[in-house]
Scaffold this motif. Structure first.
Motif, mmCIF file in Angstrom:
data_model
loop_
_atom_site.group_PDB
_atom_site.id
_atom_site.type_symbol
_atom_site.label_atom_id
_atom_site.label_comp_id
_atom_site.label_asym_id
_atom_site.label_seq_id
_atom_site.Cartn_x
_atom_site.Cartn_y
_atom_site.Cartn_z
ATOM 1 N N LEU A 35 40.071 45.624 27.994
ATOM 2 C CA LEU A 35 39.747 44.694 26.913
ATOM 3 C C LEU A 35 38.950 43.518 27.456
ATOM 4 C CD1 LEU A 35 40.120 43.920 23.904
ATOM 5 C CD2 LEU A 35 42.179 42.689 24.611
ATOM 6 N N HIS A 36 37.726 43.374 26.953
ATOM 7 C CA HIS A 36 36.867 42.252 27.339
ATOM 8 C C HIS A 36 36.853 41.235 26.205
ATOM 9 C CE1 HIS A 36 34.455 44.016 30.779
ATOM 10 N NE2 HIS A 36 35.196 45.034 30.368
ATOM 11 N N ALA A 37 36.752 39.971 26.585
ATOM 12 C CA ALA A 37 36.641 38.904 25.593
ATOM 13 C C ALA A 37 35.814 37.767 26.175
ATOM 14 C CB ALA A 37 38.029 38.394 25.200
ATOM 15 N N HIS A 93 34.048 34.983 30.455
ATOM 16 C CA HIS A 93 34.055 36.430 30.208
ATOM 17 C C HIS A 93 35.253 36.951 30.976
ATOM 18 C CE1 HIS A 93 32.159 40.617 31.111
ATOM 19 N NE2 HIS A 93 33.143 40.698 30.239
ATOM 20 N N LEU A 109 45.687 39.005 27.000
ATOM 21 C CA LEU A 109 44.680 38.028 26.597
ATOM 22 C C LEU A 109 45.366 36.762 26.090
ATOM 23 C CD1 LEU A 109 41.728 37.246 26.106
ATOM 24 C CD2 LEU A 109 41.862 38.452 23.911
ATOM 25 N N THR A 154 38.317 32.642 20.760
ATOM 26 C CA THR A 154 38.179 33.898 21.479
ATOM 27 C C THR A 154 37.397 34.904 20.652
ATOM 28 O OG1 THR A 154 40.300 33.485 22.542
ATOM 29 C CG2 THR A 154 39.457 35.736 22.635
ATOM 30 N N GLN A 155 36.475 35.575 21.304
ATOM 31 C CA GLN A 155 35.698 36.636 20.675
ATOM 32 C C GLN A 155 35.876 37.905 21.484
ATOM 33 O OE1 GLN A 155 31.830 34.757 20.830
ATOM 34 N NE2 GLN A 155 32.054 34.002 18.748
ATOM 35 N N LEU A 156 36.206 39.003 20.806
ATOM 36 C CA LEU A 156 36.328 40.284 21.488
ATOM 37 C C LEU A 156 34.949 40.838 21.792
ATOM 38 C CD1 LEU A 156 39.223 42.018 19.549
ATOM 39 C CD2 LEU A 156 39.315 40.741 21.689
ATOM 40 N N PRO A 158 45.830 42.979 24.238
ATOM 41 C CA PRO A 158 45.944 41.737 23.458
ATOM 42 C C PRO A 158 47.000 40.763 23.989
ATOM 43 C CG PRO A 158 45.894 43.650 22.011
ATOM 44 C CD PRO A 158 45.983 44.170 23.417
ATOM 45 N N PHE A 178 32.772 44.163 22.346
ATOM 46 C CA PHE A 178 32.798 45.595 22.067
ATOM 47 C C PHE A 178 32.050 46.407 23.117
ATOM 48 C CE2 PHE A 178 33.114 43.941 17.590
ATOM 49 C CZ PHE A 178 34.469 44.171 17.491
#
Length: 163
Positions: A76-78, A120, A129, A148-150, A126, A152
């Motif tokens: 999971l990147h955010a 990043h 995060l 926070t922005q996920l 989740p 994709f």
């Protein structure tokens, strides 16, 4: 104490040989000097000299391995936007130094505008995060707000080398 963060580099004049060497290294940083020299069309000694000059001038700052965060259980990147309540040099530098040391932080950008930092991050999921933000980012008194922005998908850009 000298602050290396404030150093500015001047553009370095690069010729076709320098650009060929750099382009080959961007494509494959593990290339041997012999292969690099052949690719650039120069003698190995010339290639070694040029590489040393590129390093000394600050054009070539390093060659690093790129790791896949998923291989480490971090799919999971955010992007975490961080806004500060205080902008003293000491607060900014102290927080910056702490943010880059957090596990899972891929890149930290100190930016101008509404936000002060963009992080990043790559985490397990989740919950990880949430914990990263609550325990390691907003826990700092100087942090006023986060958003926070996920992410994709991540793709590399073209970079700075001319085509």
């Amino acid at each position: 104490m000298t602050d290396d963060r404030s150093k500015k580099t001047q553009p370095v004049p690069l010729d076709g040989t320098d650009l060929a060497i750099l382009a080959a290294l961007v494509e494959d940083g593990r290339m041997t000097n012999a292969a690099l020299a052949a690719r650039a069309g120069v003698a190995e000694s010339t290639c070694a000299y040029r590489l040393r000059a590129l390093r000394e001038s600050g054009v070539l700052t390093g060659i690093a391995a790129r790791l896949d965060p998923e291989a480490f259980g971090r799919p999971l990147h955010a992007i975490i936007k961080v806004r500060l309540g205080s902008h003293s040099r000491e607060h900014v530098h102290n927080l910056y130094d702490r943010l880059v040391e957090l596990p899972g932080v891929m890149t930290v950008f100190h930016v101008g505008g509404d936000d002060d930092f963009l992080l990043h991050v790559a985490v397990a999921g989740p919950e990880a995060l949430r914990d990263l933000i609550l325990e390691h980012v907003t826990a700092h008194a100087v942090v006023r707000q986060t958003e926070t922005q996920l992410v994709f998908e991540v793709r590399d850009g073209r970079g700075v080398l001319p085509r």
